[in-house]
Design a protein around this motif. Structure first.
Motif, PDB file in Angstrom:
ATOM      1  N   ALA A 186     -39.844 -13.261 -10.181  1.00 53.26           N
ATOM      2  CA  ALA A 186     -40.909 -14.258 -10.021  1.00 53.26           C
ATOM      3  C   ALA A 186     -41.222 -14.941 -11.349  1.00 53.26           C
ATOM      4  O   ALA A 186     -41.444 -16.163 -11.387  1.00 53.26           O
ATOM      5  N   LEU A 187     -41.236 -14.185 -12.437  1.00 57.54           N
ATOM      6  CA  LEU A 187     -41.486 -14.788 -13.747  1.00 57.54           C
ATOM      7  C   LEU A 187     -40.388 -15.778 -14.121  1.00 57.54           C
ATOM      8  O   LEU A 187     -40.668 -16.893 -14.580  1.00 57.54           O
ATOM      9  N   PHE A 188     -39.140 -15.388 -13.936  1.00 54.54           N
ATOM     10  CA  PHE A 188     -38.032 -16.289 -14.263  1.00 54.54           C
ATOM     11  C   PHE A 188     -37.988 -17.483 -13.313  1.00 54.54           C
ATOM     12  O   PHE A 188     -37.650 -18.597 -13.718  1.00 54.54           O
ATOM     13  N   ASP A 189     -38.359 -17.269 -12.072  1.00 59.52           N
ATOM     14  CA  ASP A 189     -38.412 -18.370 -11.113  1.00 59.52           C
ATOM     15  C   ASP A 189     -39.498 -19.366 -11.515  1.00 59.52           C
ATOM     16  O   ASP A 189     -39.289 -20.587 -11.500  1.00 59.52           O
ATOM     17  N   GLU A 190     -40.644 -18.853 -11.889  1.00 56.56           N
ATOM     18  CA  GLU A 190     -41.775 -19.687 -12.315  1.00 56.56           C
ATOM     19  C   GLU A 190     -41.447 -20.469 -13.591  1.00 56.56           C
ATOM     20  O   GLU A 190     -41.760 -21.652 -13.710  1.00 56.56           O
ATOM     21  N   ALA A 191     -40.792 -19.814 -14.533  1.00 53.44           N
ATOM     22  CA  ALA A 191     -40.469 -20.457 -15.811  1.00 53.44           C
ATOM     23  C   ALA A 191     -39.290 -21.412 -15.692  1.00 53.44           C
ATOM     24  O   ALA A 191     -39.197 -22.385 -16.436  1.00 53.44           O
ATOM     25  N   GLY A 192     -38.397 -21.122 -14.760  1.00 53.44           N
ATOM     26  CA  GLY A 192     -37.212 -21.947 -14.585  1.00 53.44           C
ATOM     27  C   GLY A 192     -36.090 -21.530 -15.519  1.00 53.44           C
ATOM     28  O   GLY A 192     -36.155 -21.770 -16.718  1.00 53.44           O
ATOM     29  N   THR A 193     -35.075 -20.894 -14.970  1.00 53.42           N
ATOM     30  CA  THR A 193     -33.947 -20.445 -15.780  1.00 53.42           C
ATOM     31  C   THR A 193     -32.960 -21.589 -15.989  1.00 53.42           C
ATOM     32  O   THR A 193     -32.977 -22.582 -15.267  1.00 53.42           O
ATOM     33  N   VAL A 194     -32.101 -21.426 -16.996  1.00 54.07           N
ATOM     34  CA  VAL A 194     -31.091 -22.450 -17.283  1.00 54.07           C
ATOM     35  C   VAL A 194     -30.118 -22.546 -16.109  1.00 54.07           C
ATOM     36  O   VAL A 194     -29.979 -21.609 -15.321  1.00 54.07           O
ATOM     37  N   GLU A 195     -29.447 -23.669 -16.028  1.00 52.72           N
ATOM     38  CA  GLU A 195     -28.491 -23.899 -14.952  1.00 52.72           C
ATOM     39  C   GLU A 195     -27.413 -22.815 -14.967  1.00 52.72           C
ATOM     40  O   GLU A 195     -26.904 -22.435 -16.024  1.00 52.72           O
ATOM     41  N   GLY A 196     -27.089 -22.318 -13.804  1.00 51.84           N
ATOM     42  CA  GLY A 196     -26.065 -21.300 -13.661  1.00 51.84           C
ATOM     43  C   GLY A 196     -26.582 -19.877 -13.694  1.00 51.84           C
ATOM     44  O   GLY A 196     -25.821 -18.937 -13.466  1.00 51.84           O
ATOM     45  N   VAL A 197     -27.863 -19.699 -13.988  1.00 54.41           N
ATOM     46  CA  VAL A 197     -28.455 -18.356 -14.017  1.00 54.41           C
ATOM     47  C   VAL A 197     -29.556 -18.289 -12.966  1.00 54.41           C
ATOM     48  O   VAL A 197     -30.533 -19.026 -13.032  1.00 54.41           O
ATOM     49  N   GLU A 198     -29.360 -17.431 -12.016  1.00 58.31           N
ATOM     50  CA  GLU A 198     -30.370 -17.221 -10.983  1.00 58.31           C
ATOM     51  C   GLU A 198     -31.468 -16.300 -11.535  1.00 58.31           C
ATOM     52  O   GLU A 198     -31.163 -15.366 -12.294  1.00 58.31           O
ATOM     53  N   PRO A 199     -32.710 -16.536 -11.156  1.00 60.33           N
ATOM     54  CA  PRO A 199     -33.796 -15.668 -11.637  1.00 60.33           C
ATOM     55  C   PRO A 199     -33.556 -14.187 -11.374  1.00 60.33           C
ATOM     56  O   PRO A 199     -33.863 -13.343 -12.216  1.00 60.33           O
ATOM     57  N   VAL A 200     -32.982 -13.854 -10.231  1.00 59.81           N
ATOM     58  CA  VAL A 200     -32.735 -12.447  -9.912  1.00 59.81           C
ATOM     59  C   VAL A 200     -31.682 -11.857 -10.851  1.00 59.81           C
ATOM     60  O   VAL A 200     -31.754 -10.677 -11.209  1.00 59.81           O
ATOM     61  N   GLU A 201     -30.708 -12.660 -11.269  1.00 54.40           N
ATOM     62  CA  GLU A 201     -29.706 -12.183 -12.221  1.00 54.40           C
ATOM     63  C   GLU A 201     -30.353 -11.912 -13.582  1.00 54.40           C
ATOM     64  O   GLU A 201     -30.053 -10.901 -14.227  1.00 54.40           O
ATOM     65  N   ALA A 202     -31.227 -12.798 -13.998  1.00 55.30           N
ATOM     66  CA  ALA A 202     -31.942 -12.598 -15.261  1.00 55.30           C
ATOM     67  C   ALA A 202     -32.774 -11.316 -15.197  1.00 55.30           C
ATOM     68  O   ALA A 202     -32.802 -10.531 -16.149  1.00 55.30           O
ATOM     69  N   ALA A 203     -33.424 -11.098 -14.062  1.00 58.03           N
ATOM     70  CA  ALA A 203     -34.225  -9.882 -13.878  1.00 58.03           C
ATOM     71  C   ALA A 203     -33.356  -8.638 -13.962  1.00 58.03           C
ATOM     72  O   ALA A 203     -33.719  -7.653 -14.619  1.00 58.03           O
ATOM     73  N   ASP A 204     -32.195  -8.671 -13.308  1.00 56.79           N
ATOM     74  CA  ASP A 204     -31.301  -7.508 -13.314  1.00 56.79           C
ATOM     75  C   ASP A 204     -30.804  -7.181 -14.723  1.00 56.79           C
ATOM     76  O   ASP A 204     -30.719  -6.011 -15.101  1.00 56.79           O
ATOM     77  N   VAL A 205     -30.497  -8.204 -15.503  1.00 57.33           N
ATOM     78  CA  VAL A 205     -30.032  -7.963 -16.871  1.00 57.33           C
ATOM     79  C   VAL A 205     -31.162  -7.387 -17.722  1.00 57.33           C
ATOM     80  O   VAL A 205     -30.944  -6.488 -18.537  1.00 57.33           O
ATOM     81  N   CYS A 206     -32.366  -7.866 -17.522  1.00 60.05           N
ATOM     82  CA  CYS A 206     -33.512  -7.329 -18.272  1.00 60.05           C
ATOM     83  C   CYS A 206     -33.747  -5.856 -17.939  1.00 60.05           C
ATOM     84  O   CYS A 206     -34.007  -5.043 -18.837  1.00 60.05           O
ATOM     85  N   ILE A 207     -33.637  -5.506 -16.677  1.00 57.88           N
ATOM     86  CA  ILE A 207     -33.794  -4.103 -16.290  1.00 57.88           C
ATOM     87  C   ILE A 207     -32.674  -3.262 -16.896  1.00 57.88           C
ATOM     88  O   ILE A 207     -32.909  -2.155 -17.391  1.00 57.88           O
ATOM     89  N   ALA A 208     -31.464  -3.807 -16.902  1.00 52.92           N
ATOM     90  CA  ALA A 208     -30.343  -3.094 -17.513  1.00 52.92           C
ATOM     91  C   ALA A 208     -30.591  -2.873 -19.011  1.00 52.92           C
ATOM     92  O   ALA A 208     -30.224  -1.824 -19.553  1.00 52.92           O
ATOM     93  N   LEU A 209     -31.219  -3.832 -19.669  1.00 55.67           N
ATOM     94  CA  LEU A 209     -31.563  -3.675 -21.080  1.00 55.67           C
ATOM     95  C   LEU A 209     -32.455  -2.453 -21.274  1.00 55.67           C
ATOM     96  O   LEU A 209     -32.205  -1.619 -22.144  1.00 55.67           O
ATOM     97  N   VAL A 210     -33.477  -2.340 -20.458  1.00 54.50           N
ATOM     98  CA  VAL A 210     -34.406  -1.210 -20.599  1.00 54.50           C
ATOM     99  C   VAL A 210     -33.704   0.107 -20.304  1.00 54.50           C
ATOM    100  O   VAL A 210     -33.893   1.085 -21.024  1.00 54.50           O
ATOM    101  N   VAL A 211     -32.889   0.134 -19.262  1.00 58.47           N
ATOM    102  CA  VAL A 211     -32.152   1.358 -18.943  1.00 58.47           C
ATOM    103  C   VAL A 211     -31.285   1.758 -20.136  1.00 58.47           C
ATOM    104  O   VAL A 211     -31.206   2.932 -20.500  1.00 58.47           O
TER     105      VAL A 211
END
Length: 196
Positions: A131-156
């Motif tokens: 929702a945060l990435f969707d609200e902010a608007g990600t760059v072309e070619g990156v879906e908000p859910v993909e950005a979220a998944d990578v962020c979670i992977a960072l924390v893991v």
């Protein structure tokens, strides 16, 4: 059911977990830690497994509440909001890991007792971040859910790193800057990592 008394049961369950682990803890251990009879504990939980499930649920819900507050804080830049969501997960893991080797059992998403709680927690964090990435608007070619998944992977990935607190802001800010295609506003790290 008295919430205060249930909290005492869960606190005693956590204390037993740190000493004995899930398998070796008994209802008698929980009762002894509380200074009550075993039948008194049964007034608040159905079994040892129920006590541990409720404990895991409470800890994950507290972390999720911190993540929701961070996501909703429109007074700070998106990078700080994302960092706050990620910090809630990292703080939960680090706090449990520091208390005892046994407490990490509460984080096992494949465990029979806690798996559903852990998976639901991660799913909720994913929705918040998406929702945060969707609200902010990600760059072309990156879906908000993909950005979220990578962020979670960072924390893991940071969960077992000695310098995780220092690296989280660096990693999350770099990801957010890349996904939003804009420089990250500078926000003091302490405002979103300590006590988030």
């Amino acid at each position: 059911m008295g919430t205060d008394r249930l909290d005492e049961v869960l606190d005693a369950t956590y204390d037993c977990l740190t000493r004995y682990g899930v398998r070796r803890t008994t209802m008698d251990d929980i009762a002894t830690t509380m200074g009550v009879s075993r039948s008194a504990v049964y007034q608040y939980v159905r079994s040892k497994d129920d006590a541990f499930r409720r404990l895991a649920g409470r800890l994950h819900e507290q972390a999720l509440a911190r993540a929701r507050r961070a996501a909703a804080d429109t007074g700070v830049p998106y990078a700080a909001r994302v960092r706050g969501v990620l910090a809630a997960k990292l703080e939960l893991v680090l706090a449990l890991s520091e208390d005892s080797p046994h407490t990490a059992e509460l984080l096992d998403d494949k465990a029979r007792l806690f798996g559903g709680i852990c998976s639901a927690f991660t799913d909720d964090l994913r929705r918040l971040l998406t929702a945060l990435f969707d609200e902010a608007g990600t760059v072309e070619g990156v879906e908000p859910v993909e950005a979220a998944d990578v962020c979670i992977a960072l924390v893991v990935g940071l969960e077992n790193v000695a310098d995780a607190h220092r690296l989280l802001p660096l990693g999350s800010d770099a990801l957010v800057a890349g996904y939003l295609g804009a420089p990250v506003s500078t926000v003091p790290v302490s405002t979103v990592t300590a006590g988030s």
